[in-house]
Design an enzyme around this catalytic site. Structure first.
Site, PDB file in Angstrom:
ATOM      1  N   ASP A  44      61.954  20.371  15.243  1.00 25.62           N
ATOM      2  CA  ASP A  44      60.755  21.094  15.439  1.00 25.62           C
ATOM      3  C   ASP A  44      60.728  22.003  14.130  1.00 25.62           C
ATOM      4  OD1 ASP A  44      58.850  22.765  16.569  1.00 25.62           O
ATOM      5  OD2 ASP A  44      60.397  24.326  16.944  1.00 25.62           O
ATOM      6  N   ASP A  91      58.879  25.334  13.383  1.00 27.81           N
ATOM      7  CA  ASP A  91      58.834  26.846  13.441  1.00 27.81           C
ATOM      8  C   ASP A  91      60.014  27.349  14.284  1.00 27.81           C
ATOM      9  OD1 ASP A  91      55.834  27.380  12.249  1.00 27.81           O
ATOM     10  OD2 ASP A  91      55.611  25.674  13.445  1.00 27.81           O
ATOM     11  N   GLY A 132      56.043  27.338  19.912  1.00 29.37           N
ATOM     12  CA  GLY A 132      55.992  26.093  20.339  1.00 29.37           C
ATOM     13  C   GLY A 132      54.608  25.392  20.857  1.00 29.37           C
ATOM     14  N   ARG A 172      47.768  25.663  18.348  1.00 29.92           N
ATOM     15  CA  ARG A 172      47.018  26.662  18.328  1.00 29.92           C
ATOM     16  C   ARG A 172      45.916  26.749  19.379  1.00 29.92           C
ATOM     17  NH1 ARG A 172      44.119  25.235  12.921  1.00 29.92           N
ATOM     18  NH2 ARG A 172      46.093  24.772  12.438  1.00 29.92           N
ATOM     19  N   SER A 213      52.696  21.932  14.853  1.00 27.86           N
ATOM     20  CA  SER A 213      51.912  22.754  13.784  1.00 27.86           C
ATOM     21  C   SER A 213      50.804  21.742  12.906  1.00 27.86           C
ATOM     22  CB  SER A 213      52.669  23.374  12.950  1.00 27.86           C
ATOM     23  OG  SER A 213      51.834  24.139  11.639  1.00 27.86           O
ATOM     24  N   LYS A 214      49.620  22.232  12.652  1.00 28.51           N
ATOM     25  CA  LYS A 214      48.996  21.367  11.845  1.00 28.51           C
ATOM     26  C   LYS A 214      48.903  21.764  10.478  1.00 28.51           C
ATOM     27  CE  LYS A 214      45.447  20.015  15.260  1.00 28.51           C
ATOM     28  NZ  LYS A 214      44.187  19.867  15.762  1.00 28.51           N
ATOM     29  N   ASN A 215      49.957  22.600  10.451  1.00 32.76           N
ATOM     30  CA  ASN A 215      50.077  23.262   8.791  1.00 32.76           C
ATOM     31  C   ASN A 215      51.557  22.736   8.376  1.00 32.76           C
ATOM     32  OD1 ASN A 215      47.613  24.864   8.523  1.00 32.76           O
ATOM     33  ND2 ASN A 215      48.729  26.032  10.157  1.00 32.76           N
ATOM     34  N   ASP A 243      63.329  25.363  19.447  1.00 32.94           N
ATOM     35  CA  ASP A 243      63.898  26.850  19.691  1.00 32.94           C
ATOM     36  C   ASP A 243      62.889  27.317  20.673  1.00 32.94           C
ATOM     37  OD1 ASP A 243      61.341  26.587  18.030  1.00 32.94           O
ATOM     38  OD2 ASP A 243      61.369  28.621  18.147  1.00 32.94           O
TER      39      ASP A 243
HETATM   40  C1  G6P Z   1      54.377  25.825  16.180  1.00 33.08           C
HETATM   41  C2  G6P Z   1      54.524  27.313  16.668  1.00 33.08           C
HETATM   42  C3  G6P Z   1      53.350  27.737  17.474  1.00 33.08           C
HETATM   43  C4  G6P Z   1      52.070  27.459  16.888  1.00 33.08           C
HETATM   44  C5  G6P Z   1      52.087  25.929  16.603  1.00 33.08           C
HETATM   45  C6  G6P Z   1      50.665  25.524  16.131  1.00 33.08           C
HETATM   46  O1  G6P Z   1      54.760  25.122  17.607  1.00 33.08           O
HETATM   47  O2  G6P Z   1      55.741  27.413  17.206  1.00 33.08           O
HETATM   48  O3  G6P Z   1      53.654  29.330  17.627  1.00 33.08           O
HETATM   49  O4  G6P Z   1      51.078  27.796  17.621  1.00 33.08           O
HETATM   50  O5  G6P Z   1      53.211  25.504  15.942  1.00 33.08           O
HETATM   51  O6  G6P Z   1      50.779  25.712  14.538  1.00 33.08           O
HETATM   52  P1  G6P Z   1      49.370  25.756  13.536  1.00 33.08           P
HETATM   53  O7  G6P Z   1      50.004  26.044  12.496  1.00 33.08           O
HETATM   54  O8  G6P Z   1      48.637  24.404  13.769  1.00 33.08           O
HETATM   55  O9  G6P Z   1      48.356  26.675  14.067  1.00 33.08           O
HETATM   56 MG    MG Z   2      59.547  26.176  17.366  1.00 32.64          MG
END
Ligand code: G6P
Ligand code: MG
Length: 219
Positions: A8, A10, A45, A48, A115-117, A169
């Site tokens: 993972d 973040d 986790g 969005r 995450s998309k980032n 996490d």
């Molecule tokens: C991770 C973070 C989340 C977040 C998700 C989507 O899993 O722990 O808190 O909402 O990514 O991230 P994004 O960058 O696409 O908004």
């Molecule tokens: Mg995480």
């Protein structure tokens, strides 16, 4: 036998929870919604769109889909801008050392993030080269606790779940790993990731030596 590791992002490789908190807080303040650190913890986790739904439910707000997407995009713009300040100094202690060690021992390594980032975060950290496969929020449609992102990553690595260890996490991330029949390492407190096969308080303790000694029959 363990041949691959799926991480993972973040909360495992880097701590973005505070940046997510600041961006959701800004949006919530603009909308006159309540948002605090306890609620931010519930977003660990999850995607969005799932996150904004949790915040809206908490505030007893309902809006049409288009408005929800627009607000989630607004939060994301704030979050993405804050990533510009992230540097290779921002690995969680122990994360870069573990990735380096795994590569030197010839293990296959993938990212399995909601995450998309993720690509931008990896670029800021200068971490892209550690990964054979990058699975992110654009790779699958069902997010954690569904196992899809980890199944996507293991399939692209050419490995079965029983040959991979997932590092997570988030409570829902460990749920996802277990649903996919992966071995799991939880990073964080007992109440969050105590259901993982093995748990460490932080990435600093999660060395390859410690992981190998727990899963000794699998190496
Ligand atoms: C991770 C973070 C989340 C977040 C998700 C989507 O899993 O722990 O808190 O909402 O990514 O991230 P994004 O960058 O696409 O908004
Ligand atoms: Mg995480």
């Amino acid at each position: 036998m363990i041949k691959g590791f799926i991480f993972d992002l973040d909360g495992v490789i880097t701590d973005t929870a505070e940046l997510h908190y600041t961006a959701w807080k800004k949006l919530s303040d603009d909308m006159d919604w309540h948002f605090d650190r306890d609620l931010n913890e519930k977003l660990r986790g999850i995607s969005r769109m799932d996150s904004i739904k949790v915040i809206m439910d908490h505030n007893d707000v309902s809006l049409d889909d288009e408005a929800v997407v627009e607000l989630a995009t607004k939060k994301n713009d704030i979050y993405v801008e804050s990533l510009d300040d992230m540097t290779p100094e921002d690995y969680l202690p122990g994360a870069r050392e573990l990735l380096t060690h795994l590569r030197s021992e010839g293990f296959r390594v993938a990212l399995g993030s909601a995450s998309k980032n993720a690509n931008k975060v990896l670029k800021q950290l200068n971490a892209t080269h550690f990964f054979d496969v990058i699975g992110d929020g654009n790779s699958v449609s069902k997010s954690k606790p569904a196992p899809d992102i980890f199944l996507y990553a293991s399939e692209k690595l050419g490995l079965s779940p029983e040959n991979c260890i997932v590092f997570e996490d988030a409570e829902k991330g460990i749920d996802a790993a277990k649903a996919g029949k992966f071995h799991s390492v939880g990073i964080g407190p007992e109440e969050r990731v105590g259901h993982a096969d093995i748990r460490f308080d932080t990435m600093k303790e999660a060395t390859l030596f410690e992981v190998k000694s727990h899963f000794k029959d699998l190496f």
